[in-house]
Design an enzyme around this catalytic site. Structure first.
Site, short mmCIF file in Angstrom:
data_model
loop_
_atom_site.label_atom_id
_atom_site.label_comp_id
_atom_site.label_asym_id
_atom_site.label_seq_id
_atom_site.Cartn_x
_atom_site.Cartn_y
_atom_site.Cartn_z
CB SER A 209 5.52 6.06 -1.73
OG SER A 209 5.13 6.14 -0.39
CB VAL B 160 -0.98 -0.01 1.21
CG1 VAL B 160 -1.66 1.34 1.36
CG2 VAL B 160 -2.01 -1.12 1.05
CD GLU B 161 4.75 4.17 3.72
OE1 GLU B 161 5.47 5.17 3.84
OE2 GLU B 161 4.35 3.49 4.68
CB THR B 162 5.62 0.35 -2.26
OG1 THR B 162 6.41 0.00 -1.12
CG2 THR B 162 6.52 0.43 -3.50
#
Length: 132
Positions: free
Chosen positions: A59, A54-56
């Site tokens: 981002s 999710v963060e990658t």
């Protein structure tokens, strides 16, 4: 970073987990990863791997949304684990909910290799001056 630049993930967590960029822009990014090597002892995708996906994905998109001279850094992350992922690969798709002057917010969906939704999340990225 232009929309044509490939992300350089050498020596990062993304490289160690085997995450690959499929497509990316400020509005939408898609990444893929093998489940093998990123599992719990039970053989299903680790919940922490969902958070990394999710963060990658978010981002990566936020990197392209950042104004000139700025970079995106995650400031808020939430992940809901919906269903165990047992397929060979998973993919995460981030879509912009809002891109502003100082931050961007993304909704992310994680799918298994059969196209079933296994997790979802949201990330807020703040734009800060690029480190020297």
């Amino acid at each position: 970073m232009s929309d044509l630049d490939e992300p350089n993930w050498g020596g990062t967590l993304m490289e160690r987990m085997g995450i690959r960029a499929v497509s990316f822009s400020a509005e939408r990014a898609e990444i893929q990863m093998e489940v093998a090597g990123n599992t719990q002892p039970m053989g299903i995708l680790h919940g922490g791997a969902n958070a990394v996906l999710v963060e990658t994905a978010a981002s990566l998109a936020a990197t392209y949304a950042a104004p000139e001279g700025m970079v995106a850094v995650g400031s808020e992350l939430s992940v809901s684990h919906l269903k165990p992922a047992r397929t060979k690969t998973v993919s995460a798709v981030a879509e912009a909910l809002r891109i502003g002057r100082s931050q961007a917010v993304y909704q992310v969906r994680v799918y298994d290799g059969k196209g079933s939704l296994t997790a979802c999340g949201r990330m807020t990225g703040h734009f800060i001056p690029e480190p020297n």
